[in-house]
Design a protein around this motif. Structure first.
Motif, PDB file in Angstrom:
ATOM      1  N   TYR A   1       0.823  -1.205   0.000  1.00  0.00           N
ATOM      2  CA  TYR A   1       0.000   0.000   0.000  1.00  0.00           C
ATOM      3  C   TYR A   1       0.863   1.263   0.000  1.00  0.00           C
ATOM      4  O   TYR A   1       0.516   2.251  -0.630  1.00  0.00           O
ATOM      5  CB  TYR A   1      -0.970  -0.003   1.181  1.00  0.00           C
ATOM      6  N   GLN A   2       1.972   1.233   0.705  1.00  0.00           N
ATOM      7  CA  GLN A   2       2.869   2.378   0.722  1.00  0.00           C
ATOM      8  C   GLN A   2       3.406   2.659  -0.676  1.00  0.00           C
ATOM      9  O   GLN A   2       3.414   3.809  -1.126  1.00  0.00           O
ATOM     10  CB  GLN A   2       4.024   2.149   1.691  1.00  0.00           C
ATOM     11  N   LEU A   3       3.842   1.618  -1.373  1.00  0.00           N
ATOM     12  CA  LEU A   3       4.420   1.813  -2.705  1.00  0.00           C
ATOM     13  C   LEU A   3       3.390   2.288  -3.725  1.00  0.00           C
ATOM     14  O   LEU A   3       3.673   3.187  -4.529  1.00  0.00           O
ATOM     15  CB  LEU A   3       5.109   0.537  -3.176  1.00  0.00           C
ATOM     16  N   TRP A   4       2.201   1.698  -3.732  1.00  0.00           N
ATOM     17  CA  TRP A   4       1.176   2.126  -4.686  1.00  0.00           C
ATOM     18  C   TRP A   4       0.797   3.583  -4.475  1.00  0.00           C
ATOM     19  O   TRP A   4       0.643   4.347  -5.437  1.00  0.00           O
ATOM     20  CB  TRP A   4      -0.074   1.242  -4.603  1.00  0.00           C
ATOM     21  N   ASN A   5       0.644   3.983  -3.216  1.00  0.00           N
ATOM     22  CA  ASN A   5       0.277   5.364  -2.951  1.00  0.00           C
ATOM     23  C   ASN A   5       1.431   6.319  -3.183  1.00  0.00           C
ATOM     24  O   ASN A   5       1.213   7.486  -3.516  1.00  0.00           O
ATOM     25  CB  ASN A   5      -0.296   5.498  -1.539  1.00  0.00           C
ATOM     26  N   ALA A   6       2.661   5.846  -3.033  1.00  0.00           N
ATOM     27  CA  ALA A   6       3.826   6.676  -3.363  1.00  0.00           C
ATOM     28  C   ALA A   6       3.800   7.046  -4.839  1.00  0.00           C
ATOM     29  O   ALA A   6       3.978   8.218  -5.210  1.00  0.00           O
ATOM     30  CB  ALA A   6       5.120   5.939  -3.017  1.00  0.00           C
ATOM     31  N   VAL A   7       3.558   6.059  -5.683  1.00  0.00           N
ATOM     32  CA  VAL A   7       3.465   6.316  -7.123  1.00  0.00           C
ATOM     33  C   VAL A   7       2.313   7.276  -7.407  1.00  0.00           C
ATOM     34  O   VAL A   7       2.435   8.208  -8.214  1.00  0.00           O
ATOM     35  CB  VAL A   7       3.291   4.989  -7.907  1.00  0.00           C
ATOM     36  N   GLY A   8       1.198   7.063  -6.723  1.00  0.00           N
ATOM     37  CA  GLY A   8       0.052   7.954  -6.898  1.00  0.00           C
ATOM     38  C   GLY A   8       0.351   9.387  -6.506  1.00  0.00           C
ATOM     39  O   GLY A   8      -0.061  10.332  -7.190  1.00  0.00           O
ATOM     40  N   LEU A   9       1.064   9.574  -5.406  1.00  0.00           N
ATOM     41  CA  LEU A   9       1.406  10.936  -4.974  1.00  0.00           C
ATOM     42  C   LEU A   9       2.341  11.620  -5.962  1.00  0.00           C
ATOM     43  O   LEU A   9       2.203  12.826  -6.216  1.00  0.00           O
ATOM     44  CB  LEU A   9       2.038  10.910  -3.581  1.00  0.00           C
ATOM     45  N   ILE A  10       3.271  10.867  -6.519  1.00  0.00           N
ATOM     46  CA  ILE A  10       4.163  11.445  -7.527  1.00  0.00           C
ATOM     47  C   ILE A  10       3.338  11.900  -8.735  1.00  0.00           C
ATOM     48  O   ILE A  10       3.519  13.004  -9.250  1.00  0.00           O
ATOM     49  CB  ILE A  10       5.266  10.447  -7.930  1.00  0.00           C
ATOM     50  N   GLY A  11       2.412  11.061  -9.168  1.00  0.00           N
ATOM     51  CA  GLY A  11       1.538  11.439 -10.281  1.00  0.00           C
ATOM     52  C   GLY A  11       0.647  12.618  -9.939  1.00  0.00           C
ATOM     53  O   GLY A  11       0.471  13.536 -10.748  1.00  0.00           O
ATOM     54  N   LEU A  12       0.100  12.626  -8.740  1.00  0.00           N
ATOM     55  CA  LEU A  12      -0.754  13.725  -8.305  1.00  0.00           C
ATOM     56  C   LEU A  12       0.038  15.023  -8.251  1.00  0.00           C
ATOM     57  O   LEU A  12      -0.477  16.093  -8.579  1.00  0.00           O
ATOM     58  CB  LEU A  12      -1.352  13.406  -6.933  1.00  0.00           C
ATOM     59  N   GLY A  13       1.310  14.931  -7.889  1.00  0.00           N
ATOM     60  CA  GLY A  13       2.165  16.105  -7.864  1.00  0.00           C
ATOM     61  C   GLY A  13       2.421  16.696  -9.238  1.00  0.00           C
ATOM     62  O   GLY A  13       2.821  17.847  -9.364  1.00  0.00           O
TER      63      GLY A  13
END
Length: 127
Positions: free
Chosen positions: A51-63
């Motif tokens: 879950y940490q890794l999937w959301n990390a990728v999501g935050l980078i994209g959201l940024g």
């Protein structure tokens, strides 16, 4: 718009740091904890990393998403990751089952953050 640019930069940095620590924690779990934790607790650890890794990728994209204020959703998602994955890591290491009651709060924060992103994306599409 400057604060929004700053927010996006912070999201990208936060996502990168979550990705870095997620990979490190995944390796730590796979190598150092494999002989220490019982398989069910190792699976709990793995769930936190995933879950940490999937959301990390999501935050980078959201940024990288321009045209939308990303502060609120980013804070919910990032905080949710810390609560969700952090409680799972502590649960795996300590066996303190009461931590399992905290984990869903992190999940709810992540879900709320991503629902907010979806709503904003539909309601206010980028130009």
């Amino acid at each position: 718009m400057q604060s929004n640019n700053s927010s996006r930069r912070i999201l990208r940095l936060s996502g990168a740091l979550l990705a870095f620590t997620g990979i490190a924690l995944g390796a730590f779990g796979a190598h150092a904890l494999r002989s220490v934790l019982a398989p069910p607790l190792l699976e709990v650890w793995h769930t936190g990393v995933e879950y940490q890794l999937w959301n990390a990728v999501g935050l980078i994209g959201l940024g990288g998403w321009t045209g939308m204020d990303v502060r609120g959703p980013g804070q919910l998602i990032g905080g949710g990751v810390l609560v969700f994955s952090g409680s799972l890591y502590l649960l795996a290491l300590t066996g303190a089952s009461w931590l399992g009651a905290i984990t869903p709060l992190g999940g709810l924060a992540m879900l709320t953050g991503w629902a907010w992103v979806a709503w904003r994306g539909i309601r206010f599409p980028s130009p």
